[in-house]
Design a protein around this motif. Sequence first.
Motif, PDB file in Angstrom:
ATOM      1  N   ARG A 190      16.484  15.592   2.947  1.00 40.76           N
ATOM      2  CA  ARG A 190      16.728  15.175   1.596  1.00 40.76           C
ATOM      3  C   ARG A 190      16.680  16.184   0.526  1.00 40.76           C
ATOM      4  NH1 ARG A 190      10.642  13.211   3.003  1.00 40.76           N
ATOM      5  NH2 ARG A 190       9.488  14.536   1.793  1.00 40.76           N
ATOM      6  N   GLU A 250      15.568   7.318   1.725  1.00 38.08           N
ATOM      7  CA  GLU A 250      14.557   6.310   1.525  1.00 38.08           C
ATOM      8  C   GLU A 250      14.906   5.557   0.242  1.00 38.08           C
ATOM      9  OE1 GLU A 250      10.422   6.828   3.496  1.00 38.08           O
ATOM     10  OE2 GLU A 250      11.186   9.022   3.007  1.00 38.08           O
ATOM     11  N   TYR A 279       0.833  -1.102   0.037  1.00 38.98           N
ATOM     12  CA  TYR A 279      -0.008   0.000   0.100  1.00 38.98           C
ATOM     13  C   TYR A 279       0.890   1.308  -0.048  1.00 38.98           C
ATOM     14  CZ  TYR A 279      -3.389   3.762   1.325  1.00 38.98           C
ATOM     15  OH  TYR A 279      -3.891   4.882   1.487  1.00 38.98           O
ATOM     16  N   ASN A 309      -0.303   8.820   0.087  1.00 37.41           N
ATOM     17  CA  ASN A 309      -0.302   9.881  -0.579  1.00 37.41           C
ATOM     18  C   ASN A 309       1.255  10.513  -0.510  1.00 37.41           C
ATOM     19  OD1 ASN A 309      -0.204  12.880  -0.056  1.00 37.41           O
ATOM     20  ND2 ASN A 309      -1.771  12.618  -1.663  1.00 37.41           N
ATOM     21  N   LEU A 363       7.408   1.386   5.708  1.00 38.36           N
ATOM     22  CA  LEU A 363       8.160   2.844   5.669  1.00 38.36           C
ATOM     23  C   LEU A 363       7.627   4.178   6.150  1.00 38.36           C
ATOM     24  CD1 LEU A 363       9.643   0.637   3.921  1.00 38.36           C
ATOM     25  CD2 LEU A 363      10.559   2.522   2.511  1.00 38.36           C
ATOM     26  N   ASP A 364       7.687   4.724   7.233  1.00 38.61           N
ATOM     27  CA  ASP A 364       7.091   5.834   7.844  1.00 38.61           C
ATOM     28  C   ASP A 364       7.787   6.355   8.950  1.00 38.61           C
ATOM     29  OD1 ASP A 364       3.410   5.854   7.304  1.00 38.61           O
ATOM     30  OD2 ASP A 364       4.544   7.238   9.036  1.00 38.61           O
ATOM     31  N   ASN A 423     -13.984   7.396   8.572  1.00 31.52           N
ATOM     32  CA  ASN A 423     -13.766   6.568   7.684  1.00 31.52           C
ATOM     33  C   ASN A 423     -14.339   5.087   8.369  1.00 31.52           C
ATOM     34  OD1 ASN A 423     -13.516   7.385   5.041  1.00 31.52           O
ATOM     35  ND2 ASN A 423     -11.379   7.532   5.516  1.00 31.52           N
ATOM     36  N   ASN A 482       1.944   5.071  14.110  1.00 25.14           N
ATOM     37  CA  ASN A 482       0.503   5.628  14.347  1.00 25.14           C
ATOM     38  C   ASN A 482      -0.601   4.398  14.158  1.00 25.14           C
ATOM     39  OD1 ASN A 482       0.557   5.095  11.534  1.00 25.14           O
ATOM     40  ND2 ASN A 482       0.673   6.998  10.651  1.00 25.14           N
ATOM     41  N   SER A 509      -7.434   6.307   6.344  1.00 19.12           N
ATOM     42  CA  SER A 509      -7.785   7.019   5.139  1.00 19.12           C
ATOM     43  C   SER A 509      -8.578   6.059   4.343  1.00 19.12           C
ATOM     44  CB  SER A 509      -6.399   7.065   4.145  1.00 19.12           C
ATOM     45  OG  SER A 509      -5.538   7.674   5.073  1.00 19.12           O
ATOM     46  N   ASN A 550      -1.486   5.668   5.437  1.00 15.60           N
ATOM     47  CA  ASN A 550      -2.211   5.333   6.825  1.00 15.60           C
ATOM     48  C   ASN A 550      -3.469   5.013   6.408  1.00 15.60           C
ATOM     49  OD1 ASN A 550      -2.796   5.506   9.701  1.00 15.60           O
ATOM     50  ND2 ASN A 550      -2.459   7.561   9.877  1.00 15.60           N
ATOM     51  N   ILE A 609     -11.883  16.111  -6.090  1.00 16.74           N
ATOM     52  CA  ILE A 609     -11.847  14.905  -5.404  1.00 16.74           C
ATOM     53  C   ILE A 609     -13.354  14.573  -4.848  1.00 16.74           C
ATOM     54  CG2 ILE A 609     -11.688  15.995  -3.088  1.00 16.74           C
ATOM     55  CD1 ILE A 609      -9.992  13.113  -2.772  1.00 16.74           C
ATOM     56  N   SER A 666      -4.240  12.587   7.083  1.00 12.90           N
ATOM     57  CA  SER A 666      -4.080  11.859   8.512  1.00 12.90           C
ATOM     58  C   SER A 666      -2.949  12.325   9.416  1.00 12.90           C
ATOM     59  CB  SER A 666      -4.538  10.565   8.718  1.00 12.90           C
ATOM     60  OG  SER A 666      -3.434   9.839   8.158  1.00 12.90           O
TER      61      SER A 666
HETATM   62  N1  MGD Z   1     -13.420   9.976   4.262  1.00 10.91           N
HETATM   63  C1  MGD Z   1     -12.369  10.341   3.197  1.00 10.91           C
HETATM   64  N2  MGD Z   1     -11.302   9.687   3.132  1.00 10.91           N
HETATM   65  C2  MGD Z   1     -10.258   9.979   2.532  1.00 10.91           C
HETATM   66  C3  MGD Z   1     -10.297  11.343   1.751  1.00 10.91           C
HETATM   67  C4  MGD Z   1     -11.489  12.034   1.958  1.00 10.91           C
HETATM   68  O1  MGD Z   1     -11.555  13.037   1.048  1.00 10.91           O
HETATM   69  N3  MGD Z   1     -12.310  11.637   2.691  1.00 10.91           N
HETATM   70  N4  MGD Z   1      -9.334  11.714   0.853  1.00 10.91           N
HETATM   71  C5  MGD Z   1      -8.269  10.506   0.385  1.00 10.91           C
HETATM   72  C6  MGD Z   1      -7.117  10.913  -0.358  1.00 10.91           C
HETATM   73  S1  MGD Z   1      -7.475  12.258  -1.540  1.00 10.91           S
HETATM   74  C7  MGD Z   1      -6.006  10.498   0.111  1.00 10.91           C
HETATM   75  S2  MGD Z   1      -4.651  10.940  -0.945  1.00 10.91           S
HETATM   76  C8  MGD Z   1      -5.815   9.467   1.042  1.00 10.91           C
HETATM   77  C9  MGD Z   1      -4.599   9.603   2.016  1.00 10.91           C
HETATM   78  O2  MGD Z   1      -4.295   8.488   2.554  1.00 10.91           O
HETATM   79  P1  MGD Z   1      -2.667   8.203   3.013  1.00 10.91           P
HETATM   80  O3  MGD Z   1      -1.758   8.262   1.899  1.00 10.91           O
HETATM   81  O4  MGD Z   1      -3.255   6.426   3.373  1.00 10.91           O
HETATM   82  O5  MGD Z   1      -2.888   8.858   4.332  1.00 10.91           O
HETATM   83  P2  MGD Z   1      -2.064  10.028   4.863  1.00 10.91           P
HETATM   84  O6  MGD Z   1      -2.968  10.657   5.877  1.00 10.91           O
HETATM   85  O7  MGD Z   1      -1.457  10.968   3.731  1.00 10.91           O
HETATM   86  O8  MGD Z   1      -0.892   9.242   5.624  1.00 10.91           O
HETATM   87  C10 MGD Z   1       0.517   9.447   5.164  1.00 10.91           C
HETATM   88  C11 MGD Z   1       1.270   8.455   5.835  1.00 10.91           C
HETATM   89  O9  MGD Z   1       2.835   8.820   5.482  1.00 10.91           O
HETATM   90  C12 MGD Z   1       3.673   8.922   6.444  1.00 10.91           C
HETATM   91  N5  MGD Z   1       4.485   9.914   5.998  1.00 10.91           N
HETATM   92  C13 MGD Z   1       4.779  11.332   5.789  1.00 10.91           C
HETATM   93  N6  MGD Z   1       5.614  11.715   5.515  1.00 10.91           N
HETATM   94  C14 MGD Z   1       6.647  10.759   4.997  1.00 10.91           C
HETATM   95  C15 MGD Z   1       7.910  10.440   4.630  1.00 10.91           C
HETATM   96  O10 MGD Z   1       8.533  11.248   4.003  1.00 10.91           O
HETATM   97  N7  MGD Z   1       8.347   9.236   4.557  1.00 10.91           N
HETATM   98  C16 MGD Z   1       7.703   8.112   4.894  1.00 10.91           C
HETATM   99  N8  MGD Z   1       8.155   6.867   4.671  1.00 10.91           N
HETATM  100  N9  MGD Z   1       6.457   8.444   5.351  1.00 10.91           N
HETATM  101  C17 MGD Z   1       5.824   9.593   5.558  1.00 10.91           C
HETATM  102  C18 MGD Z   1       2.819   9.494   7.533  1.00 10.91           C
HETATM  103  O11 MGD Z   1       3.287   9.364   8.747  1.00 10.91           O
HETATM  104  C19 MGD Z   1       1.477   8.812   7.478  1.00 10.91           C
HETATM  105  O12 MGD Z   1       1.454   7.544   8.042  1.00 10.91           O
HETATM  106  O13 MGD Z   1      -6.769   9.506   2.188  1.00 10.91           O
HETATM  107  C20 MGD Z   1      -8.051   9.573   1.336  1.00 10.91           C
HETATM  108  N10 MGD Z   1      -9.270   9.239   2.425  1.00 10.91           N
END
Ligand code: MGD
Length: 713
Positions: free
Chosen positions: A440, A470, A101, A104, A417-418, A686, A422, A397, A393, A297, A600
């Motif tokens: 970086r 990374e 997985y 974003n 990788l995080d 969610n 969390n 999400s 996450n 979106i 998140s």
């Molecule tokens: N109900 C509802 N749900 C949604 C949405 C909505 O509008 N409504 N929007 C959706 C959308 S558009 C998206 S994009 C998704 C996002 O969904 P996800 O990408 O799963 O969630 P994020 O909250 O972006 O979590 C990012 C994760 O990356 C980690 N992280 C941050 N920076 C770095 C880094 O530099 N390196 C590493 N290795 N890790 C890092 C953070 O600690 C976190 O665990 O959520 C979706 N979910």
Amino acid sequence: MRTEQVTCPLCEATCGLDVTLDGDRVTSVRGDAADVFSAGFICPKGASLGALHHDPDRLRTPMIKRDGVWESATWDEAFAEISARLLPIIAEHGKDAVAVYAGNPSVHNTSTALYGRVFFKALGTRNFYSASTVDQIPKHLSSGYLFGDPMSIPVPDIDRTDYLLLLGANPLVSNGSLMTAPDMRGRLKAIQARGGKIVVLDPRRSRTAELADEHHAIRPGTDALFLFALVNTLFADDLVTLDHLADHVTGVEDVRALAQPFTPEAVEPITGIAAGTIRQLAHDLAAAPSAAVYGRIGTCVQAFGTLSSWLVDVLNVLTGNLDRPGGAMFPLAAAGQANAQSGRRRGFAHGRWRSRVRDLPEVMGELPVATLADEILTPGDGQVRALVTVCGNPCLSTPNSARLADALGQLDFMVSLDVYLNETTRHADVILPGPTALERPHYDVALYQFAVRNVANWTKAALPTDQPQEWQTLLRLTGIITGAGTDIAAMDDFVATQFAARTGVEPAADLTGPERLIDILLRGGPYDLTLADLLNAPHGIDLGPLKPRIPDVLATPSGRVELAPPPLTEDVPRLVAELTNVQSGQMLLIGRRQLGSNNSWMHNLEPLVRGKNRCTAQVNPDDAERLGLTEGGTATVRSRTGKIEVPVEITDTIRPGVISIPHGWGHDTDGARMAVAKAHAGVNSNLLADELLIDALSGNAVLNGIPVEVSPG
Ligand SMILES: Nc1nc2c(c(=O)[nH]1)N[C@H]1C(S)=C(S)[C@@H](COP(=O)(O)OP(=O)(O)OC[C@H]3O[C@@H](n4cnc5c(=O)[nH]c(N)nc54)[C@H](O)[C@@H]3O)O[C@H]1N2
Ligand SMILES: Nc1nc2c(c(=O)[nH]1)N[C@H]1C(S)=C(S)[C@@H](COP(=O)(O)OP(=O)(O)OC[C@H]3O[C@@H](n4cnc5c(=O)[nH]c(N)nc54)[C@H](O)[C@@H]3O)O[C@H]1N2
Ligand code: SF4
Ligand SMILES: [Mo]
């Protein structure tokens, strides 16, 4: 004291920031007034890059969970653990037993954007999932069929347009998406200042709707009907003008026929938009000297996400606004623009394979994350037994996140990788952290492909780090999977050779890692830039406004814009059936983004969460009265999948029949280590999103327009 220029990697706007450092302490982060694109703009998240860097909860060493207890580990110990536990799963159950997985931030991070796919290819699993299927995959799907390439997504030429029709987007808060453009307020106000007009379709009077010239509060999930009624009116009132596109489009008559049932009168009772308003909007759109229709979106994460995404561009074509200044245009990035690479395959197809349990289609090599839990929980051949998350996450999400959390608890092995422990990574066995944005280098290889102006900007690491980058971690993991061992330099040379072969340029002898890859892409790109050119331009290089790219950009089998491709139009009967759907008065849940949130993961930063609780349920005063809800009281919100309690905020900015709760909250889970977030936990919306509700064509999750029951207490 010194000041370094850093391109902010947090959202799609790519703002240039001035980061001032006193030794290794960040003393201030401000907008870089000399940045060629953002000219000094900054938002609260960008201003928190220092707080993120110094966050004591952020992970700085690998973590291994043994007998349920987390221990800090060395990198060698962490890789040994992964090797010892992941390889036997692959040996016994095959490659598809390991799911990935990608979240974003993996798209906003040069290391993961360039080297993630090296690792994923080595894994070779068909169980690849990402945040794209809770986001924009419908737009890739529609673009793939319309233009032949899922990365050919036209963006509004916002700096020159006379008329902007926005659906399901709130760029004043999100700072734009699939439209890389810093300082949205400035750019939108400039449209009005030059006599242009902005129209917003949104169930909420969002900040963008407040600024707009017109706002129409559409019923959630009905955009495709509304858009089809605009198309219907363009044909009925003889307003279709293809202009310069005339020789480059097929399928116009098919679209005319398909639009027949969707008269403004037929869609009025379902969309909540008056027939007269729809007709007027169609005429305004057609009459504008230039116009761009843009959906984001809100138009994607709904049951007709692909049809809505398609119809947005159908309107851009039928009004002659595709690929012309002030319309919707194709950017041409300096590096890695997928649709500018030579020797491209023509044509696009999805559904090349399907998910095991629910038979959902692959799109761009990935399966819908709405079915990840099914693949973990359902026994049988091909069951997912291990998971690798990269910057994701999904426990906050993705839909029915309680079920997904259960599923993650049942995996044989999980690696993340995080940078935080969390809601998701607490289920992992090993966590591998990465350096921060200040430690970086950065080049926004993905988002410049959607920029409203062609620009290029390279960021040097502002601070040194003793952690691996990374890309190095991803190559170490690749070495584990392929058996290639630990010689990262050799693997990196191999990757560079492949990039060079694709672009026809020799890799620079004195570079390694992302520097070398970006240099290859730049030199093989349309502007003949080099990394050295960018190093000499810390505020970026402006490559000018967007230029027309049709027909070269088109990669369809016919070489034209295929306006009515059967894989999309086959879904139209499902939309026709909506016309006779009786409206039940059911409350529908939607989300909303907030300036101080980044999905998140930035709620552990005090500057972004201080003040009153933002995780509230917004309801219209009429609904509040009918349902017995009181301001500041609690609402219980139920769906098929779950139940949450959330504080009520009564506001006439929201359409009756709709309730809005922001996503990305719910930080009170045991086992996470984010003290500030826990103190501002909020609830996870969610838990209510139903994993069975998807856009049939793309498998994208429905996160807006979820049927819910709302009661006080
Ligand atoms: N109900 C509802 N749900 C949604 C949405 C909505 O509008 N409504 N929007 C959706 C959308 S558009 C998206 S994009 C998704 C996002 O969904 P996800 O990408 O799963 O969630 P994020 O909250 O972006 O979590 C990012 C994760 O990356 C980690 N992280 C941050 N920076 C770095 C880094 O530099 N390196 C590493 N290795 N890790 C890092 C953070 O600690 C976190 O665990 O959520 C979706 N979910
Ligand atoms: N501050 C901040 N910025 C962000 C993010 C963040 O979490 N916080 N997330 C980033 C990410 S990953 C993304 S993908 C982008 C998203 O960028 P945008 O698409 O601009 O996101 P939102 O602000 O969620 O705007 C979506 C709008 O759609 C409306 N809406 C909901 N349902 C419907 C519907 O059925 N029809 C219509 N027409 N409208 C509807 C909502 O009320 C909301 O105002 O933002 C990015 N930028
Ligand atoms: S708008 Fe986006 S890119 Fe700009 S500072 Fe804010 S988070 Fe960073
Ligand atoms: Mo997103």
